[in-house]
Scaffold this active site. Structure first.
Site, PDB file in Angstrom:
ATOM      1  N   TYR A  61      29.814   9.390 106.967  1.00 15.66           N
ATOM      2  CA  TYR A  61      29.614   9.020 108.372  1.00 15.66           C
ATOM      3  C   TYR A  61      28.338   9.670 108.886  1.00 15.66           C
ATOM      4  O   TYR A  61      28.026  10.816 108.526  1.00 15.66           O
ATOM      5  CB  TYR A  61      30.810   9.475 109.204  1.00 15.66           C
ATOM      6  CG  TYR A  61      30.698   9.156 110.678  1.00 15.66           C
ATOM      7  CD1 TYR A  61      30.703   7.834 111.122  1.00 15.66           C
ATOM      8  CD2 TYR A  61      30.597  10.173 111.619  1.00 15.66           C
ATOM      9  CE1 TYR A  61      30.605   7.539 112.480  1.00 15.66           C
ATOM     10  CE2 TYR A  61      30.500   9.885 112.966  1.00 15.66           C
ATOM     11  CZ  TYR A  61      30.508   8.570 113.390  1.00 15.66           C
ATOM     12  OH  TYR A  61      30.396   8.274 114.732  1.00 15.66           O
ATOM     13  N   GLU A 108      38.518   5.928 121.057  1.00 19.27           N
ATOM     14  CA  GLU A 108      38.035   7.308 121.188  1.00 19.27           C
ATOM     15  C   GLU A 108      38.923   8.112 122.135  1.00 19.27           C
ATOM     16  O   GLU A 108      39.424   7.608 123.146  1.00 19.27           O
ATOM     17  CB  GLU A 108      36.598   7.298 121.703  1.00 19.27           C
ATOM     18  CG  GLU A 108      35.978   8.676 121.939  1.00 19.27           C
ATOM     19  CD  GLU A 108      35.807   9.493 120.664  1.00 19.27           C
ATOM     20  OE1 GLU A 108      36.836   9.766 120.011  1.00 19.27           O
ATOM     21  OE2 GLU A 108      34.673   9.880 120.347  1.00 19.27           O
ATOM     22  N   CYS A 146      28.960  12.256 125.210  1.00 16.71           N
ATOM     23  CA  CYS A 146      29.863  12.529 124.100  1.00 16.71           C
ATOM     24  C   CYS A 146      31.256  12.031 124.461  1.00 16.71           C
ATOM     25  O   CYS A 146      31.738  12.250 125.581  1.00 16.71           O
ATOM     26  CB  CYS A 146      29.896  14.023 123.803  1.00 16.71           C
ATOM     27  SG  CYS A 146      31.173  14.519 122.626  1.00 16.71           S
ATOM     28  N   HIS A 161      29.215   1.458 114.476  1.00 20.85           N
ATOM     29  CA  HIS A 161      30.079   1.229 115.629  1.00 20.85           C
ATOM     30  C   HIS A 161      29.262   1.233 116.907  1.00 20.85           C
ATOM     31  O   HIS A 161      28.256   1.947 117.050  1.00 20.85           O
ATOM     32  CB  HIS A 161      31.259   2.208 115.688  1.00 20.85           C
ATOM     33  CG  HIS A 161      30.922   3.651 115.876  1.00 20.85           C
ATOM     34  ND1 HIS A 161      30.520   4.180 117.068  1.00 20.85           N
ATOM     35  CD2 HIS A 161      30.983   4.695 115.006  1.00 20.85           C
ATOM     36  CE1 HIS A 161      30.346   5.491 116.946  1.00 20.85           C
ATOM     37  NE2 HIS A 161      30.606   5.824 115.694  1.00 20.85           N
ATOM     38  N   ASN A 164      38.946   9.594 115.178  1.00 20.71           N
ATOM     39  CA  ASN A 164      37.910  10.619 115.228  1.00 20.71           C
ATOM     40  C   ASN A 164      38.575  11.989 115.302  1.00 20.71           C
ATOM     41  O   ASN A 164      39.132  12.359 116.338  1.00 20.71           O
ATOM     42  CB  ASN A 164      37.019  10.391 116.450  1.00 20.71           C
ATOM     43  CG  ASN A 164      35.907  11.430 116.562  1.00 20.71           C
ATOM     44  OD1 ASN A 164      35.723  12.262 115.670  1.00 20.71           O
ATOM     45  ND2 ASN A 164      35.164  11.387 117.655  1.00 20.71           N
ATOM     46  N   GLU A 214      29.731   1.218 121.254  1.00 20.60           N
ATOM     47  CA  GLU A 214      30.713   1.690 122.228  1.00 20.60           C
ATOM     48  C   GLU A 214      30.542   1.017 123.580  1.00 20.60           C
ATOM     49  O   GLU A 214      29.498   0.413 123.866  1.00 20.60           O
ATOM     50  CB  GLU A 214      30.620   3.204 122.370  1.00 20.60           C
ATOM     51  CG  GLU A 214      29.305   3.699 122.909  1.00 20.60           C
ATOM     52  CD  GLU A 214      29.088   5.184 122.636  1.00 20.60           C
ATOM     53  OE1 GLU A 214      28.929   5.924 123.622  1.00 20.60           O
ATOM     54  OE2 GLU A 214      29.080   5.598 121.456  1.00 20.60           O
ATOM     55  N   ASP A 238      25.727   4.161 119.039  1.00 17.72           N
ATOM     56  CA  ASP A 238      25.851   4.376 120.484  1.00 17.72           C
ATOM     57  C   ASP A 238      26.177   3.064 121.207  1.00 17.72           C
ATOM     58  O   ASP A 238      27.083   2.357 120.814  1.00 17.72           O
ATOM     59  CB  ASP A 238      24.580   5.031 121.031  1.00 17.72           C
ATOM     60  CG  ASP A 238      24.491   6.512 120.670  1.00 17.72           C
ATOM     61  OD1 ASP A 238      25.532   7.093 120.298  1.00 17.72           O
ATOM     62  OD2 ASP A 238      23.404   7.091 120.740  1.00 17.72           O
ATOM     63  N   ASP A 281      23.980  15.177 123.368  1.00 16.29           N
ATOM     64  CA  ASP A 281      24.410  13.820 123.027  1.00 16.29           C
ATOM     65  C   ASP A 281      24.591  13.001 124.311  1.00 16.29           C
ATOM     66  O   ASP A 281      25.714  12.708 124.736  1.00 16.29           O
ATOM     67  CB  ASP A 281      25.725  13.879 122.235  1.00 16.29           C
ATOM     68  CG  ASP A 281      26.197  12.509 121.772  1.00 16.29           C
ATOM     69  OD1 ASP A 281      25.356  11.593 121.684  1.00 16.29           O
ATOM     70  OD2 ASP A 281      27.404  12.357 121.521  1.00 16.29           O
ATOM     71  N   ASP A 341      26.798   5.689 113.677  1.00 12.63           N
ATOM     72  CA  ASP A 341      27.034   5.642 115.123  1.00 12.63           C
ATOM     73  C   ASP A 341      25.815   5.000 115.777  1.00 12.63           C
ATOM     74  O   ASP A 341      24.720   5.560 115.756  1.00 12.63           O
ATOM     75  CB  ASP A 341      27.232   7.069 115.618  1.00 12.63           C
ATOM     76  CG  ASP A 341      27.442   7.186 117.113  1.00 12.63           C
ATOM     77  OD1 ASP A 341      27.353   6.165 117.813  1.00 12.63           O
ATOM     78  OD2 ASP A 341      27.704   8.319 117.580  1.00 12.63           O
ATOM     79  N   ARG A 389      33.957   0.605 119.534  1.00 14.06           N
ATOM     80  CA  ARG A 389      34.558   1.837 120.054  1.00 14.06           C
ATOM     81  C   ARG A 389      34.812   1.673 121.548  1.00 14.06           C
ATOM     82  O   ARG A 389      33.932   1.223 122.294  1.00 14.06           O
ATOM     83  CB  ARG A 389      33.607   3.009 119.804  1.00 14.06           C
ATOM     84  CG  ARG A 389      33.966   4.274 120.588  1.00 14.06           C
ATOM     85  CD  ARG A 389      33.031   5.407 120.239  1.00 14.06           C
ATOM     86  NE  ARG A 389      32.815   6.300 121.369  1.00 14.06           N
ATOM     87  CZ  ARG A 389      32.094   7.400 121.334  1.00 14.06           C
ATOM     88  NH1 ARG A 389      31.484   7.747 120.205  1.00 14.06           N
ATOM     89  NH2 ARG A 389      31.930   8.148 122.404  1.00 14.06           N
TER      90      ARG A 389
END
Length: 304
Positions: free
Chosen positions: A48, A191, A126, A116, A213, A118, A91, A62, A89, A161
């Site tokens: 990952y 998440e 985050c 992924h 996660n 989101e 975002d 983040d 990731d 996500r």
């Protein structure tokens, strides 16, 4: 040597097969290419690439400060060295639907097996911090649709996500998960779920694979792989675990060095040079170099 031997399209197909198996897949987060080599050697199912780790590596929080170029560059470096599928990731997709489309194709070109996206607003936060905001369902559905339309390899896994659990509650998060599957998501990443019961509810809500996660110091209980498998989770990520271990050891070592004036008392805690060379496959480079250096065209003087 140099690059993984398995082509990216094969790694994507393997990931699809693994997801269909119903078996729990473990994807530790690699903070650099060498840690991905270690993950591969120790028998995990995938690698990952965390956005939080990438931004932390740049000494940034983040909060959406990294760019597609930075993410794809680092993710590609990591994917290059492992025969395992690598999930990144992405975002919020780095902009509007057209930007999402470009992000997917750039990540495909970088050798990733999936990514992924989101449903937070941009700039994001985050996923285990308070103060998040999510976009309307329709806006996230357009992001997913752009990603699905843009990908060229249908085995490239598009994971949606949702951060709605901490904003709108569990029921709303599950409603969003169902809508994202309808928009074309191959996998759901709910998440910030609290415990095993909530993961079981997510499993019951959708008929595609789900991802858990297991980040430290966050909103979710740290569940064992046995528990996650028992509630039907398909993929578990440990996004920041290796970075936290490494930085904890580095800070402790620097304090000891400052206090003692020498690293002598730390040597037994270090990775030995021979082990590092083993991970780098130094011997293969020497063999390659020797073979090229001693090569002679057949039929010429000195040829064997």
């Amino acid at each position: 040597m140099l690059h993984a031997r398995t082509p990216a399209h094969v790694r994507r197909a393997v990931l699809r097969e693994q997801l269909a198996s119903g078996r729990l897949l473990r994807f530790p987060g690699a903070f650099n290419p060498l840690s991905a080599v270690l993950i591969t050697e120790l028998g995990f199912e995938g690698v990952y690439v965390s956005g939080a780790v990438l931004s932390t590596d740049l000494a940034l929080p983040d909060i959406g400060l990294t760019t597609l170029t930075e993410v794809a560059g680092r993710a590609g470096q990591i994917a290059r060295v492992t025969d395992l599928p690598t999930l990144a990731d992405a975002d919020t997709g780095f902009g509007e639907p057209m930007n999402v489309a470009r992000s997917v194709q750039v990540l495909e070109d970088a050798g990733l097996a999936g990514c992924h996206l989101e449903d937070q607003v941009n700039p994001k936060r985050c996923g285990h911090l308070d103060g998040k905001t999510v976009v309307p369902v329709e806006e996230m559905a357009r992001r997913i649709r752009a990603a699905v339309t843009a990908r060229r390899d249908t085995n490239f896994v598009l994971c949606a996500r949702t951060d709605a659990r901490g904003v709108e509650g569990l029921d709303a998060a599950l409603d969003r998960a169902r809508a994202y599957v309808d928009a074309g998501a191959d996998m759901i990443f709910p998440e910030g779920l609290a415990d095993a019961a909530e993961f079981a509810a997510a499993r019951a809500a959708v008929d595609v694979p789900i991802l858990a996660n297991m980040t430290e110091f966050g909103k979710s209980e740290l569940l064992t792989t046995a528990t996650l498998a028992s509630v039907g989770v398909n993929v578990v990520i440990y996004p920041v675990t290796l970075l936290r271990l490494a930085m904890g050891a580095a800070e402790d070592g620097l304090r000891r060095l400052a206090a003692d004036g020498t690293q002598a008392g730390l040597v037994d805690r270090m990775q030995h040079r021979s082990r590092l060379y083993e991970l780098l496959d130094y011997a293969a480079y020497n063999t390659f170099d020797d073979g090229v250096f001693t090569f002679r065209i057949p039929g010429t003087p000195g040829a064997g």
